[in-house]
Design a protein around this motif. Structure first.
Motif, PDB file in Angstrom:
ATOM      1  N   SER A 147       0.827  -1.208   0.000  1.00  0.00           N
ATOM      2  CA  SER A 147       0.000   0.000   0.000  1.00  0.00           C
ATOM      3  C   SER A 147       0.862   1.258   0.000  1.00  0.00           C
ATOM      4  CB  SER A 147      -0.923   0.012   1.216  1.00  0.00           C
ATOM      5  OG  SER A 147      -1.800  -1.076   1.170  1.00  0.00           O
TER       6      SER A 147
ATOM      7  N   SER B 270       1.979   6.605  -7.027  1.00  0.00           N
ATOM      8  CA  SER B 270       0.835   7.348  -7.550  1.00  0.00           C
ATOM      9  C   SER B 270       0.972   8.844  -7.374  1.00  0.00           C
ATOM     10  CB  SER B 270      -0.456   6.870  -6.880  1.00  0.00           C
ATOM     11  OG  SER B 270      -0.702   5.536  -7.241  1.00  0.00           O
TER      12      SER B 270
ATOM     13  N   HIS C 156      -4.268   3.052 -15.552  1.00  0.00           N
ATOM     14  CA  HIS C 156      -4.419   3.028 -14.091  1.00  0.00           C
ATOM     15  C   HIS C 156      -4.030   4.388 -13.506  1.00  0.00           C
ATOM     16  CE1 HIS C 156      -3.643   2.198  -9.852  1.00  0.00           C
ATOM     17  NE2 HIS C 156      -2.369   2.507 -10.055  1.00  0.00           N
TER      18      HIS C 156
ATOM     19  N   HIS D 271      -8.131   5.532 -14.606  1.00  0.00           N
ATOM     20  CA  HIS D 271      -8.839   4.636 -13.689  1.00  0.00           C
ATOM     21  C   HIS D 271      -8.006   4.419 -12.425  1.00  0.00           C
ATOM     22  CE1 HIS D 271     -11.692   3.468 -16.856  1.00  0.00           C
ATOM     23  NE2 HIS D 271     -10.651   3.454 -17.667  1.00  0.00           N
ATOM     24  N   GLN D 272      -7.835   5.472 -11.623  1.00  0.00           N
ATOM     25  CA  GLN D 272      -6.971   5.381 -10.448  1.00  0.00           C
ATOM     26  C   GLN D 272      -7.485   4.387  -9.403  1.00  0.00           C
ATOM     27  OE1 GLN D 272      -7.991   8.480 -11.539  1.00  0.00           O
ATOM     28  NE2 GLN D 272      -6.092   9.192 -12.465  1.00  0.00           N
ATOM     29  N   ARG D 273      -8.754   4.089  -9.403  1.00  0.00           N
ATOM     30  CA  ARG D 273      -9.322   3.180  -8.407  1.00  0.00           C
ATOM     31  C   ARG D 273      -9.431   1.743  -8.922  1.00  0.00           C
ATOM     32  NH1 ARG D 273     -11.342   5.880  -3.990  1.00  0.00           N
ATOM     33  NH2 ARG D 273     -11.604   8.104  -4.278  1.00  0.00           N
ATOM     34  N   SER D 274      -8.793   1.456 -10.037  1.00  0.00           N
ATOM     35  CA  SER D 274      -8.784   0.095 -10.580  1.00  0.00           C
ATOM     36  C   SER D 274      -7.478  -0.134 -11.328  1.00  0.00           C
ATOM     37  CB  SER D 274      -9.989  -0.122 -11.503  1.00  0.00           C
ATOM     38  OG  SER D 274      -9.978   0.805 -12.558  1.00  0.00           O
TER      39      SER D 274
ATOM     40  N   PHE E 232      -4.871  -2.398 -10.558  1.00  0.00           N
ATOM     41  CA  PHE E 232      -3.716  -2.427  -9.657  1.00  0.00           C
ATOM     42  C   PHE E 232      -2.680  -3.485 -10.023  1.00  0.00           C
ATOM     43  CE2 PHE E 232      -7.231  -0.646  -7.194  1.00  0.00           C
ATOM     44  CZ  PHE E 232      -6.671   0.575  -6.861  1.00  0.00           C
TER      45      PHE E 232
ATOM     46  N   ASP F  38      -6.638  -8.557 -10.858  1.00  0.00           N
ATOM     47  CA  ASP F  38      -7.671  -7.531 -10.981  1.00  0.00           C
ATOM     48  C   ASP F  38      -9.045  -8.147 -11.228  1.00  0.00           C
ATOM     49  OD1 ASP F  38      -6.195  -5.224 -10.520  1.00  0.00           O
ATOM     50  OD2 ASP F  38      -5.522  -5.102 -12.592  1.00  0.00           O
TER      51      ASP F  38
ATOM     52  N   THR G 129     -11.235  -5.305  -9.847  1.00  0.00           N
ATOM     53  CA  THR G 129     -10.576  -4.011 -10.058  1.00  0.00           C
ATOM     54  C   THR G 129     -10.025  -3.887 -11.473  1.00  0.00           C
ATOM     55  OG1 THR G 129      -8.496  -4.880  -9.169  1.00  0.00           O
ATOM     56  CG2 THR G 129      -9.942  -3.718  -7.623  1.00  0.00           C
TER      57      THR G 129
END
Length: 120
Positions: free
Chosen positions: A6, A13, A91, A95-98, A100, A108, A113
């Protein structure tokens, strides 16, 4: 290991084109790796603990190398890495929330995601 991943994602990011932020900071990584090693060796038989540690460390190094290449490399059009780079760019910028998955999009799908299919 989840907090380790994380933190690494947050660092990347914040500035996806800063080469010094694409890998986990070495000082903090040394502490995390040491704690991971000690935990494995204290909770598992020595051979198994060391084997899992070495495998995990090698896997993470390969992951970091691929991640760095996706940001700064120029994969051949139509190759697996080209598609992965396009997926990773989406990404960061659409699509920052998917999306990964870095080295593969496999995880994913079960975690729901995945970035919607488009022509990359």
């Amino acid at each position: 290991i989840l907090p380790f991943v994380s933190i690494s994602c947050i660092i990347c990011s914040q500035s996806p084109f800063d080469g010094s932020r694409l890998v986990f900071p070495p000082g903090l990584a040394s502490i995390m790796v040491g704690l991971f090693y000690m935990t494995l060796c204290k909770t598992l038989p020595e051979t198994l603990g060391v084997s899992l540690f070495v495998g995990g460390l090698c896997g993470y190094v390969v992951y970091d190398m691929i991640h760095y290449y996706l940001h700064y490399g120029s994969p051949k059009r139509g190759s697996y890495l080209y598609a992965l780079k396009a997926y990773h760019v989406k990404h960061h910028f659409e699509h920052q929330r998917s999306g990964f998955g870095i080295t593969t999009t496999f995880w994913d799908h079960p975690f729901n995601t995945a970035i919607p299919d488009e022509n990359f």
